[in-house]
Design a protein around this motif. Structure first.
Motif, PDB file in Angstrom:
ATOM      1  N   SER A   1      50.510  39.302  47.043  1.00  0.00           N
ATOM      2  CA  SER A   1      49.045  39.246  47.175  1.00  0.00           C
ATOM      3  C   SER A   1      48.560  40.217  48.247  1.00  0.00           C
ATOM      4  O   SER A   1      47.580  40.939  48.060  1.00  0.00           O
ATOM      5  CB  SER A   1      48.603  37.833  47.571  1.00  0.00           C
ATOM      6  OG  SER A   1      48.850  36.939  46.538  1.00  0.00           O
TER       7      SER A   1
ATOM      8  N   ARG B   1      46.257  43.911  48.074  1.00  0.00           N
ATOM      9  CA  ARG B   1      45.027  44.052  48.863  1.00  0.00           C
ATOM     10  C   ARG B   1      45.133  45.199  49.863  1.00  0.00           C
ATOM     11  O   ARG B   1      44.150  45.902  50.131  1.00  0.00           O
ATOM     12  CB  ARG B   1      44.724  42.729  49.573  1.00  0.00           C
ATOM     13  CG  ARG B   1      44.224  41.659  48.575  1.00  0.00           C
ATOM     14  CD  ARG B   1      44.457  40.260  49.102  1.00  0.00           C
ATOM     15  NE  ARG B   1      43.837  39.221  48.285  1.00  0.00           N
ATOM     16  CZ  ARG B   1      44.390  38.685  47.181  1.00  0.00           C
ATOM     17  NH1 ARG B   1      45.567  39.117  46.735  1.00  0.00           N
ATOM     18  NH2 ARG B   1      43.774  37.716  46.517  1.00  0.00           N
TER      19      ARG B   1
ATOM     20  N   THR C   1      46.684  39.741  39.107  1.00  0.00           N
ATOM     21  CA  THR C   1      46.004  40.073  40.370  1.00  0.00           C
ATOM     22  C   THR C   1      45.514  41.515  40.337  1.00  0.00           C
ATOM     23  O   THR C   1      44.357  41.801  40.676  1.00  0.00           O
ATOM     24  CB  THR C   1      46.958  39.877  41.572  1.00  0.00           C
ATOM     25  OG1 THR C   1      47.533  38.574  41.483  1.00  0.00           O
ATOM     26  CG2 THR C   1      46.234  40.016  42.884  1.00  0.00           C
TER      27      THR C   1
ATOM     28  N   SER D   1      40.226  29.975  42.309  1.00  0.00           N
ATOM     29  CA  SER D   1      41.004  31.188  42.060  1.00  0.00           C
ATOM     30  C   SER D   1      40.713  32.246  43.114  1.00  0.00           C
ATOM     31  O   SER D   1      39.582  32.731  43.233  1.00  0.00           O
ATOM     32  CB  SER D   1      40.663  31.748  40.668  1.00  0.00           C
ATOM     33  OG  SER D   1      41.152  33.078  40.570  1.00  0.00           O
ATOM     34  N   ALA D   2      41.764  32.604  43.853  1.00  0.00           N
ATOM     35  CA  ALA D   2      41.622  33.659  44.863  1.00  0.00           C
ATOM     36  C   ALA D   2      41.370  35.004  44.199  1.00  0.00           C
ATOM     37  O   ALA D   2      40.741  35.889  44.787  1.00  0.00           O
ATOM     38  CB  ALA D   2      42.873  33.725  45.722  1.00  0.00           C
ATOM     39  N   GLN D   3      41.853  35.158  42.971  1.00  0.00           N
ATOM     40  CA  GLN D   3      41.623  36.433  42.279  1.00  0.00           C
ATOM     41  C   GLN D   3      40.152  36.611  41.951  1.00  0.00           C
ATOM     42  O   GLN D   3      39.591  37.699  42.109  1.00  0.00           O
ATOM     43  CB  GLN D   3      42.465  36.499  40.997  1.00  0.00           C
ATOM     44  CG  GLN D   3      43.960  36.552  41.284  1.00  0.00           C
ATOM     45  CD  GLN D   3      44.800  36.513  40.023  1.00  0.00           C
ATOM     46  OE1 GLN D   3      44.269  36.443  38.913  1.00  0.00           O
ATOM     47  NE2 GLN D   3      46.102  36.554  40.184  1.00  0.00           N
TER      48      GLN D   3
ATOM     49  N   ASP E   1      51.713  28.931  42.755  1.00  0.00           N
ATOM     50  CA  ASP E   1      52.823  29.674  42.146  1.00  0.00           C
ATOM     51  C   ASP E   1      54.173  28.982  42.347  1.00  0.00           C
ATOM     52  O   ASP E   1      55.197  29.469  41.852  1.00  0.00           O
ATOM     53  CB  ASP E   1      52.892  31.089  42.735  1.00  0.00           C
ATOM     54  CG  ASP E   1      51.678  31.923  42.326  1.00  0.00           C
ATOM     55  OD1 ASP E   1      51.067  31.632  41.279  1.00  0.00           O
ATOM     56  OD2 ASP E   1      51.334  32.863  43.074  1.00  0.00           O
TER      57      ASP E   1
ATOM     58  N   LYS F   1      48.915  31.196  33.513  1.00  0.00           N
ATOM     59  CA  LYS F   1      49.642  32.151  34.364  1.00  0.00           C
ATOM     60  C   LYS F   1      50.400  33.150  33.471  1.00  0.00           C
ATOM     61  O   LYS F   1      50.082  33.300  32.302  1.00  0.00           O
ATOM     62  CB  LYS F   1      50.582  31.386  35.296  1.00  0.00           C
ATOM     63  CG  LYS F   1      49.838  30.530  36.329  1.00  0.00           C
ATOM     64  CD  LYS F   1      49.100  31.395  37.320  1.00  0.00           C
ATOM     65  CE  LYS F   1      48.268  30.585  38.284  1.00  0.00           C
ATOM     66  NZ  LYS F   1      47.351  31.400  39.057  1.00  0.00           N
TER      67      LYS F   1
HETATM   68  C1  S3P Z   1      46.768  35.409  43.556  1.00  0.00           C
HETATM   69  C2  S3P Z   1      46.081  34.261  43.242  1.00  0.00           C
HETATM   70  C3  S3P Z   1      46.628  33.221  42.371  1.00  0.00           C
HETATM   71  C4  S3P Z   1      48.143  33.344  42.200  1.00  0.00           C
HETATM   72  C5  S3P Z   1      48.564  34.758  41.937  1.00  0.00           C
HETATM   73  C6  S3P Z   1      48.146  35.665  43.075  1.00  0.00           C
HETATM   74  C7  S3P Z   1      46.111  36.435  44.401  1.00  0.00           C
HETATM   75  O1  S3P Z   1      46.030  33.338  41.093  1.00  0.00           O
HETATM   76  O2  S3P Z   1      48.571  32.506  41.150  1.00  0.00           O
HETATM   77  O3  S3P Z   1      49.973  34.835  41.781  1.00  0.00           O
HETATM   78  O4  S3P Z   1      46.803  37.347  44.883  1.00  0.00           O
HETATM   79  O5  S3P Z   1      44.900  36.321  44.594  1.00  0.00           O
HETATM   80  P1  S3P Z   1      44.608  32.660  40.745  1.00  0.00           P
HETATM   81  O6  S3P Z   1      43.550  33.396  41.470  1.00  0.00           O
HETATM   82  O7  S3P Z   1      44.485  32.828  39.248  1.00  0.00           O
HETATM   83  O8  S3P Z   1      44.740  31.227  41.149  1.00  0.00           O
END
Ligand code: S3P
Length: 450
Positions: free
Chosen positions: A23, A27, A96, A168-170, A320, A347
């Motif tokens: 991650s 970034r 991501t 979701s962080a993405q 994850d 996923k």
């Molecule tokens: C991630 C967020 C997560 C995670 C992925 C990496 C990221 O996904 O499962 O492996 O780097 O922001 P989601 O945003 O779909 O939850």
């Protein structure tokens, strides 16, 4: 296809450095490309997912040079300064990379086409396309907002406030990245906090960003059009990769393993919390902060584990890690129930189905419904003796190899190549600790392609 076999193994011992955080690596490359001047990145994960992001940022005009293993120099173009790519951007297996890039492109006045492998082309992109359209971008995709898709970005993105419908962080990051080139404040409200690497790194590169907890959840506010300046970034080891040797060491009696330099951001440590509740002996040594991220050396020693109930609220902090937690649960005494897992269905594979099918094939009693998983632990070695279809999913591949180490009969995976997306050198690292993992003959698989 490159099949691997994991044979029943004795204690793991020694020290191993896991690769950089996936991650944070994505970034670092993206923000370095959007900053003015030079950024020097150390510890970058050189897995396929991150290399896709590096190639995309190059295609968008940033200069990236690999100086040594994990050491990358990036010359950025400044916010709004990216150029139109000459060809389709292929994001491979990486959700991501695809979703963060869509955010970046949305507020640049250029057009780009994104695609990915068979797994990524199945994954939902509406969760990012919907808010990015509301900010002014045009996004034309296949049915259900799937890849390949075209983004026609806007040079006049509107400031925006959005409440995340899924944790979701993405999605959060895509909106913040689009907000970088919008005037005024872009606000994301998350009912459940998700990993905050984007917020930490935006601040590290000089953006003005505030985070406030309120009754509606966590509000993240970014002031648009800052001047980001190139910065050094040190990428910590990936806790999601450390999870594999860590669980292997817990379930192989007599093991003692040290994993130095692993990220311990509290929004990523749900697995450590859960394993400790199961009775695991894990200690954090030498805790420190690197480029705004908490880091520690992990020490883990084998010991009996007991089944637990894992609450749904913890899911974002270990999203994850459910495949490898299910492996620990299979070896624990008693029942483990994991709730709030609906996101696992979208996923790299339908992970909930893949875990349930794989454990059942290995002789473990398991039950899955729409968003929960119940595993009846064997209280020791599981039967094993199956071949698992990895379905383009790196974490399913690594989890079942770890299970094979703690089984009575070997466990094979049909294709180890997806492992390189996040953990190049996985098999070598594990064998270096004493695990019996080796290439295998191609065989018929027993689980469905999820
Ligand atoms: C991630 C967020 C997560 C995670 C992925 C990496 C990221 O996904 O499962 O492996 O780097 O922001 P989601 O945003 O779909 O939850």
């Amino acid at each position: 296809m490159s099949p691997l076999i994991a044979r029943p193994s004795e204690a793991l011992r020694g020290e191993a450095r896991v690769p950089g955080d996936k991650s944070i690596s994505h970034r670092a490359l993206i923000l370095a490309a959007l900053a003015i001047g030079e950024s020097m990145i150390e510890g970058l994960l050189e897995g396929e997912d991150v290399l896709r992001t590096a190639a995309a940022m190059r295609a968008l005009g940033a200069e990236t040079t690999r100086l040594a293993s994990g050491r990358w120099q990036v010359w950025g173009r400044g916010i709004g300064g990216l150029v139109e790519p000459e060809d389709v951007l292929d994001m491979g297996n990486s959700g991501t990379a695809a979703r963060l890039l869509m955010g970046v492109l949305a507020s640049h006045p250029i057009s780009a086409i994104l695609t990915g492998d068979a797994s990524l082309r199945r994954r939902p992109m509406a969760r990012v396309a919907v808010p990015l359209r509301a900010m002014g971008a045009q996004i034309v995709a296949r049915a259900g907002d799937r890849l390949p898709l075209a983004v026609v970005g806007t040079g006049e993105a509107a400031p925006f406030s959005y409440r995340l419908p899924v944790p979701s962080a993405q999605v959060k990051s895509a909106i913040l990245l689009a907000g970088l080139n919008a005037p005024g404040l872009t606000t994301v409200i998350e009912p459940q906090p998700t990993r905050d690497h984007s917020e930490l790194m935006l601040r590290h590169f000089g953006a003005e960003i505030t985070v406030e907890d309120g009754p509606e959840g966590r509000a993240i506010r970014l002031r648009g059009q800052p001047e980001l300046r190139g910065r050094p970034v040190h990428v910590p080891g990936d806790p999601s990769s450390a999870a594999f040797p860590l669980v292997a060491a817990l379930i192989l009696p007599g093991s003692a393993v040290r994993l130095p330099g692993v990220g311990v951001n509290p929004l990523r440590t749900g697995l450590l919390t859960t394993l400790k509740e199961m009775g695991a002996c894990i200690t954090l040594e030498n805790e420190r902060t690197e480029a705004g991220e908490p880091v520690a050396d992990l020490h883990v020693a084998a010991g009996p584990l007991d089944g637990v109930e894992v609450p749904a609220e913890r899911a974002p902090a270990m999203i994850d890690e459910y495949p490898i937690l299910a492996v620990a649960a299979a070896c624990a005494r008693g029942r483990t129930v994991m709730r709030g897992l609906s996101e696992l269905r979208v996923k790299e594979s339908d992970r909930l189905a893949a875990i349930a099918q794989g454990l059942a094939a290995c002789g473990v009693k398991v039950d899955a419904d729409a968003d929960s998983l119940t595993v009846e632990g064997c209280g020791g070695r599981v039967p094993g003796g199956a071949t698992i279809a990895t379905a383009l999913d790196h974490r399913i591949a690594m989890s079942f190899l770890v299970l094979g180490l703690a089984a009575e009969h070997p466990v094979s995976i049909d294709d180890a190549s997806p492992i390189d997306t996040s953990f190049p050198g996985f098999a070598a690292l594990m064998t270096g600790l004493g695990a019996a993992i080796a290439p295998a003959e191609p065989v018929e698989t027993v689980t469905e392609d999820a």
